[in-house]
Design a protein around this motif. Structure first.
Motif, short mmCIF file in Angstrom:
data_model
loop_
_atom_site.label_atom_id
_atom_site.label_comp_id
_atom_site.label_asym_id
_atom_site.label_seq_id
_atom_site.Cartn_x
_atom_site.Cartn_y
_atom_site.Cartn_z
N ASP A 17 -7.12 15.37 -8.75
CA ASP A 17 -7.97 14.29 -9.28
C ASP A 17 -9.11 13.97 -8.32
O ASP A 17 -10.24 13.67 -8.74
N LEU A 18 -8.83 14.03 -7.02
CA LEU A 18 -9.86 13.77 -6.02
C LEU A 18 -10.96 14.83 -6.07
O LEU A 18 -12.15 14.51 -6.02
N ILE A 19 -10.56 16.09 -6.17
CA ILE A 19 -11.55 17.18 -6.24
C ILE A 19 -12.35 17.07 -7.54
O ILE A 19 -13.55 17.33 -7.57
N ALA A 20 -11.66 16.67 -8.62
CA ALA A 20 -12.34 16.51 -9.91
C ALA A 20 -13.30 15.32 -9.90
O ALA A 20 -14.17 15.22 -10.78
N GLY A 21 -13.15 14.43 -8.94
CA GLY A 21 -14.00 13.25 -8.90
C GLY A 21 -13.50 12.13 -9.80
O GLY A 21 -14.21 11.16 -10.05
N LEU A 22 -12.26 12.24 -10.27
CA LEU A 22 -11.69 11.22 -11.15
C LEU A 22 -11.25 9.99 -10.36
O LEU A 22 -11.04 8.92 -10.93
N THR A 23 -11.07 10.16 -9.06
CA THR A 23 -10.74 9.06 -8.16
C THR A 23 -11.38 9.35 -6.81
O THR A 23 -11.76 10.49 -6.53
N ARG A 24 -11.53 8.32 -5.98
CA ARG A 24 -12.21 8.47 -4.70
C ARG A 24 -11.21 8.35 -3.56
O ARG A 24 -10.25 7.58 -3.64
N PRO A 25 -11.41 9.09 -2.47
CA PRO A 25 -10.50 8.98 -1.33
C PRO A 25 -10.68 7.64 -0.61
O PRO A 25 -11.77 7.05 -0.63
N SER A 29 6.30 16.66 1.85
CA SER A 29 6.70 15.52 1.05
C SER A 29 5.75 14.35 1.33
O SER A 29 4.97 14.38 2.29
N ARG A 30 5.83 13.32 0.51
CA ARG A 30 4.91 12.18 0.61
C ARG A 30 4.99 11.49 1.97
O ARG A 30 6.08 11.29 2.49
N GLU A 72 0.84 -1.21 0.00
CA GLU A 72 0.00 0.00 0.00
C GLU A 72 0.87 1.25 0.00
O GLU A 72 1.84 1.34 0.76
N PHE A 73 0.51 2.17 -0.87
CA PHE A 73 1.24 3.42 -1.04
C PHE A 73 0.29 4.56 -0.69
O PHE A 73 -0.80 4.66 -1.25
N THR A 74 0.68 5.42 0.25
CA THR A 74 -0.17 6.54 0.65
C THR A 74 0.30 7.80 -0.06
O THR A 74 1.42 8.26 0.15
N ALA A 75 -0.56 8.36 -0.90
CA ALA A 75 -0.20 9.56 -1.67
C ALA A 75 -0.44 10.83 -0.87
O ALA A 75 0.43 11.70 -0.79
N GLY A 95 1.83 14.46 -4.08
CA GLY A 95 0.39 14.18 -4.19
C GLY A 95 -0.45 15.35 -4.67
O GLY A 95 -1.68 15.32 -4.53
N LYS A 96 0.17 16.37 -5.26
CA LYS A 96 -0.59 17.54 -5.73
C LYS A 96 -1.62 17.12 -6.80
O LYS A 96 -2.79 17.48 -6.71
#
Length: 273
Positions: free
Chosen positions: A58-66, A217-218, A26-29, A52-53
């Motif tokens: 992408d999260l705000i755009a709804g292209l991926t889910r948190p 940083s990440r 698992e990778f946390t962005a 993770g910028k």
């Protein structure tokens, strides 16, 4: 001022295959992001590479889910893409088989606008970005700066409430970049859109943003939010003594994060991850 976008405890993880382990890990962005973007605000977001910028955009755009946390637009949870948000990417993402006008009309088609309305609105936004005489040109017939103007016009034409921009000027030469920065500020002032703008450039962040959000940083977190308090955005802001002060402060806050990001990269290379 009312929050247009609210992020509460937002974390995003990805499953990645670690070559040295022979299995997925698992990778946390981004982790535990809390952020409010005000109605009509121009917010810029800076941070070291890999923090993770773009994931956040992408999260705000709804292209991926948190993986956890909530993202709200006008108090309603974002569950996917929508015409209330326009996105401008670094690599233009224009349809090569459509003219400049045809690209701008695309979002209007999705909203069900008629042919005459689409043509009229496309003309208005070509004029807004200074491309009135280039309506019938295809992307390969336009310069990089012109293609990015078309991308901005396309995102604005269907009248989104929020404009999300992921390093849209990074691939352009310095003169074109500064020209488009100035044009973008003018468009924002005329339209009153809420803008979230990602950049690697501290100068660009200070020049454009009313506030600058600095990421760690990440895994990316919000380290600090800097209010940019210019009395007016007329004239050459870069000549204002406070411009250098803001730039120095942000770089000071970023310096340790950049070093940490570089250390993370060296560790990943060393372990084959």
């Amino acid at each position: 001022m009312t929050a247009k976008i609210s992020l509460r405890g937002v974390t995003k993880t990805f499953s990645v295959r670690a070559a040295n382990l022979g299995r997925s890990t698992e990778f946390t962005a981004v982790a535990g992001i809390d952020l409010d973007v005000r109605e009509g605000e121009f917010l810029t977001l800076v941070g070291p590479s890999g923090c993770g910028k773009s994931t956040l955009l992408d999260l705000i755009a709804g292209l991926t889910r948190p993986a956890s946390g909530r993202i709200l637009l006008d108090g309603e949870e974002i569950t996917g893409p929508g015409l209330d948000r326009g996105v401008v990417f670094q690599q233009y993402a224009l349809f090569p088989w459509r003219t400049a006008r045809g690209n701008i009309e695309f979002g209007l088609e999705a909203k069900g606008a008629g042919r005459r309305e689409r043509r009229e609105r496309a003309g208005e936004f070509l004029d807004l970005v200074g491309l009135t005489g280039f309506a019938d040109r295809y992307p390969h017939e336009l310069s990089g700066g012109m293609r990015q103007r078309v991308a901005i016009a396309r995102s604005l034409a269907f009248d989104p409430e929020v404009l999300l921009m992921d390093e849209p000027f990074a691939a352009l030469d310095a003169q074109t970049r500064e020209s488009l920065q100035e044009e973008l500020l003018g468009i924002w002032e005329r339209t009153g859109k809420t803008v979230v703008f990602i950049t690697h450039g501290i100068d660009e962040a200070v020049y454009l943003g009313q506030r600058v959000a600095i990421m760690t940083s990440r895994p990316g977190r919000i380290k600090e939010i800097v209010d940019i308090g210019f009395d007016s955005r007329e004239g050459d802001l870069r000549a204002d003594p406070r411009f250098g002060q803001y730039r120095h402060h942000i770089w000071t806050r970023l310096r340790d994060e950049v070093a940490a990001a570089q250390a993370n990269e060296r560790e990943a290379v060393g372990t084959g991850g």
